[in-house]
Motif scaffolding. Sequence first.
Motif, PDB file in Angstrom:
ATOM      1  N   CYS A 152      19.098 -13.843 109.785  1.00  0.00           N
ATOM      2  CA  CYS A 152      19.224 -13.936 108.270  1.00  0.00           C
ATOM      3  C   CYS A 152      18.826 -15.204 107.602  1.00  0.00           C
ATOM      4  O   CYS A 152      18.906 -15.414 106.497  1.00  0.00           O
ATOM      5  CB  CYS A 152      20.540 -13.696 108.105  1.00  0.00           C
ATOM      6  SG  CYS A 152      21.819 -15.181 108.345  1.00  0.00           S
TER       7      CYS A 152
ATOM      8  N   CYS B  30      25.888 -16.969 114.241  1.00  0.00           N
ATOM      9  CA  CYS B  30      25.933 -17.166 112.757  1.00  0.00           C
ATOM     10  C   CYS B  30      26.905 -16.206 112.097  1.00  0.00           C
ATOM     11  O   CYS B  30      27.230 -14.987 112.362  1.00  0.00           O
ATOM     12  CB  CYS B  30      24.457 -16.554 112.342  1.00  0.00           C
ATOM     13  SG  CYS B  30      24.279 -16.399 110.638  1.00  0.00           S
TER      14      CYS B  30
ATOM     15  N   CYS C  43      25.704 -13.403 108.957  1.00  0.00           N
ATOM     16  CA  CYS C  43      25.406 -12.002 109.119  1.00  0.00           C
ATOM     17  C   CYS C  43      26.338 -11.515 110.411  1.00  0.00           C
ATOM     18  O   CYS C  43      25.764 -10.623 110.791  1.00  0.00           O
ATOM     19  CB  CYS C  43      23.921 -12.114 109.555  1.00  0.00           C
ATOM     20  SG  CYS C  43      23.331 -12.945 111.028  1.00  0.00           S
TER      21      CYS C  43
HETATM   22 ZN    ZN Z   1      22.541 -14.856 110.279  1.00  0.00          ZN
END
Ligand code: ZN
Length: 389
Positions: free
Chosen positions: A6, A23, A26
């Motif tokens: 992302c 992350c 996302c």
């Molecule tokens: Zn991400």
Amino acid sequence: MKCHRCNNEDESLFAMSSKGMYCRACVGFKRIIVQEDIIVEKQVPPVCDSDYLLEYSLTKYQKEISKQICDNIFDTDILLHGVTGSGKTEMILELIEKCLKEKISILIVISRRQVVLEISERLSHIFKNCKVTPICQGYTSDLDGDIIVATSHQCYRFIDKIFEIVIVDEVDAFPLKGDLVLNNIVQNCCSKHLLYLTATPDEYFLNKIKNNEIMLLKIVIRPHYHNLVVPQVVLNLKFVLYYFLYCFIKQRIKTDHLILIFVPTIKMCKKLNYLFKYFKCDYLTSKTKNKEEIIDKFKNKQINVLFATTILERGVTFTKVDVCVFMANHMVFDESSLIQIAGRVGRKIKAPTGDCLFLCDGVSDQVNKCVKSIIGANDEKMSLVSKNN
Ligand SMILES: [Zn+2]
């Protein structure tokens, strides 16, 4: 650190798990470990090279746009700005055909699950012998095919730029509009160029066009050459609007047109459905369980009047329909959704005209912009047609 799915680079949005850093921007799409080397697997290129088969031919304007797309998409991203009902699907067929013939992997991204299924079905008739694979809720076990059609929410399955060409429909609508994470996920599926389709380009794309970051192709002519229907706007007190609505239904019910009434809230949908039950009506909202059944009943004229929230503003085509927006000045309706709603009218060659009424109990910028934009597109169309004659 950067998330390769992302593009998130905000340190505060990375977190540690037992397997490594992931992350959080996302994570809703399945957790991926950021430091892991990603094995880039290219999408298997198409194996079939069928010509497209349509029962009708494209207009010269549509043919010109199709050609422009094929000539330029391998060098630049393109935004195709087509007015509602201009036949955007028809204008991407030549590109799909080219990709199939030249073994170029292609992904088509569509917002709504129902439309993914419909377009997949349609494409499998147009490209006989080809495998068209829909990927959406309930259809996620098979990810291979000559042509892949997916909802934007399913694109997380294709990180690592595995498609050469990606076509993104309705970039200006939910869920892509304003969702940077989702937009980046879609863009990260693509190794070469993207073709965006829209009827109402937003600020983001207008800026990109201004800065020459994207090529603009525009079509203002519907295949039947009729003008877009310009909404009639009525401004009055709310209780008077009920009377206008009653008159609209009473008058239009005498014709063989369907009557579609858009309202801003589910509560109002139910209320109007109750008030006007004398007219054989029903309502449809995001909460409705049997949506397909109600749409079929409406199409078959078992229901005369259908009250709906913005859920029906896109993706559904009714052959003969008149449209009214009750409380069009309400904040849920913006310029883009009002243009889409007005664009439900007169889409078919068999029924190229109809009525569109906006009932407002206050002045709205969005209503004014919508009307201005439709009139502008019609003017542009007229000057183009007269220049070519
Ligand atoms: Zn991400």
